[in-house]
Scaffold this active site. Sequence first.
Site, short mmCIF file in Angstrom:
data_model
loop_
_atom_site.label_atom_id
_atom_site.label_comp_id
_atom_site.label_asym_id
_atom_site.label_seq_id
_atom_site.Cartn_x
_atom_site.Cartn_y
_atom_site.Cartn_z
CB CYS A 70 39.74 4.29 -24.37
SG CYS A 70 38.58 3.31 -23.38
CB CYS A 73 42.52 2.54 -21.52
SG CYS A 73 41.95 1.62 -22.96
CG HIS A 133 40.49 -0.34 -26.01
ND1 HIS A 133 39.69 0.65 -25.45
CD2 HIS A 133 40.23 -0.32 -27.35
CE1 HIS A 133 38.98 1.23 -26.41
NE2 HIS A 133 39.30 0.66 -27.57
CG ASN A 173 23.80 -1.52 -23.10
OD1 ASN A 173 22.92 -2.34 -22.92
ND2 ASN A 173 23.72 -0.27 -22.65
CG HIS A 184 37.76 -0.43 -22.09
ND1 HIS A 184 39.11 -0.26 -22.22
CD2 HIS A 184 37.60 -1.26 -21.04
CE1 HIS A 184 39.74 -0.94 -21.28
NE2 HIS A 184 38.85 -1.57 -20.55
CG HIS A 186 31.83 -0.23 -20.43
ND1 HIS A 186 32.01 -0.14 -21.80
CD2 HIS A 186 30.76 0.57 -20.15
CE1 HIS A 186 31.12 0.70 -22.31
NE2 HIS A 186 30.35 1.14 -21.33
CD GLN A 188 25.99 2.10 -18.59
OE1 GLN A 188 25.52 3.11 -18.05
NE2 GLN A 188 25.78 1.82 -19.87
#
Length: 366
Positions: A70, A73, A133, A173, A184, A186, A188
Amino acid sequence: MKKTVTKLADGRELLYFDRDETVVRDSADLRPLEPATSLSEVRLDPATGDWVTVAAHRQGRTYHPPADQCPLCPSAPGRLSEIPAADYDVAVFENRFPSLALGAPDPAGDGSPLHGSGAGTGRCEVVCFTADHGASFADLDPAKARLVLDAWTDRTAELSALPGIRQVYCFENRGAEIGVTLAHPHGQVYAFPFTTPRTTRMITAAAEHRARTGGNLFEDLLDAERADPVRVVLAGEHWTAFVPFAARWPYEVHLYPHRRVADLTGLTEAERAEFPGLYLELLRRFDRLFTQPGDNTPVAPTPYIAAWHQAPALQGEELALHLELFTIRRTVGKLKFLAGVESGMDAFVNDVSPEAAAQRLREVAS
């Protein structure tokens, strides 16, 4: 909060946001990376007036890597990632495969008045909510969620000040069903060189409402929902969450501060302090919406999109900051696909009544 600004090996910016103001972030990115390039351009659709971003270089972006590879991470011996540190609270970095970039070249163009285009100038950032994660935003404690809010606010302020930026959009999303390619947790941030089509329509609607009634559209919407709380999901001293009267998605909630502000930078300390608890409760309710037949076990995680609506620069004085949270899951094992009516005509058909959705979201309260 402590903010540390550094660079990745290819020159992209990396920012750490930490609760511990004594922490030192000095880990270097040791990867042999070539400088990132962007060939993005924006093209104007003359039939709708909408800008469309063309970013063909994104075809090669990272796609569903295994967990031990990933890129979000923390770095570890033998596995270097986008985050050089061995641990972090919240990390933000420029996307290596951006839809928009400040260095995007001007397109050649063909001179046709029907082929308006421009450089895909902007910035796309990745916001890593946690180093864990296997976690999700709903797993954060209120202090960490507040740190994410502070990071969103910081990025809104900085990106709005960049030359050529018209609108800053913070979003998450969540779930493969939504199209997420990195598991993971997250989100944007996009800094657009134009006002997005959805926001343009809201600006027009707000102006028409002002001309017709003399009031602000978003203040009046919030007041109406609070006055007749059949669609209110939860409320605090400074925020109210409700299912909109004309919700497009099976389960859709809008979270508004009671005091109208244009963007995240306008929130007071009291409003910021209350937000994490309400938002985390909403996310946890979403994960309890759908249960297995017979045993009432939640079918989690629920895929969703969380989208901050903010007023664009130099436009949209009537707009009100609010967060829109919705899922494309309409029931257990079934998704709401945007088929011919929605995708072809932008005319939504909702399978769940907004009043029933609000009732269900109240039923699954903590």
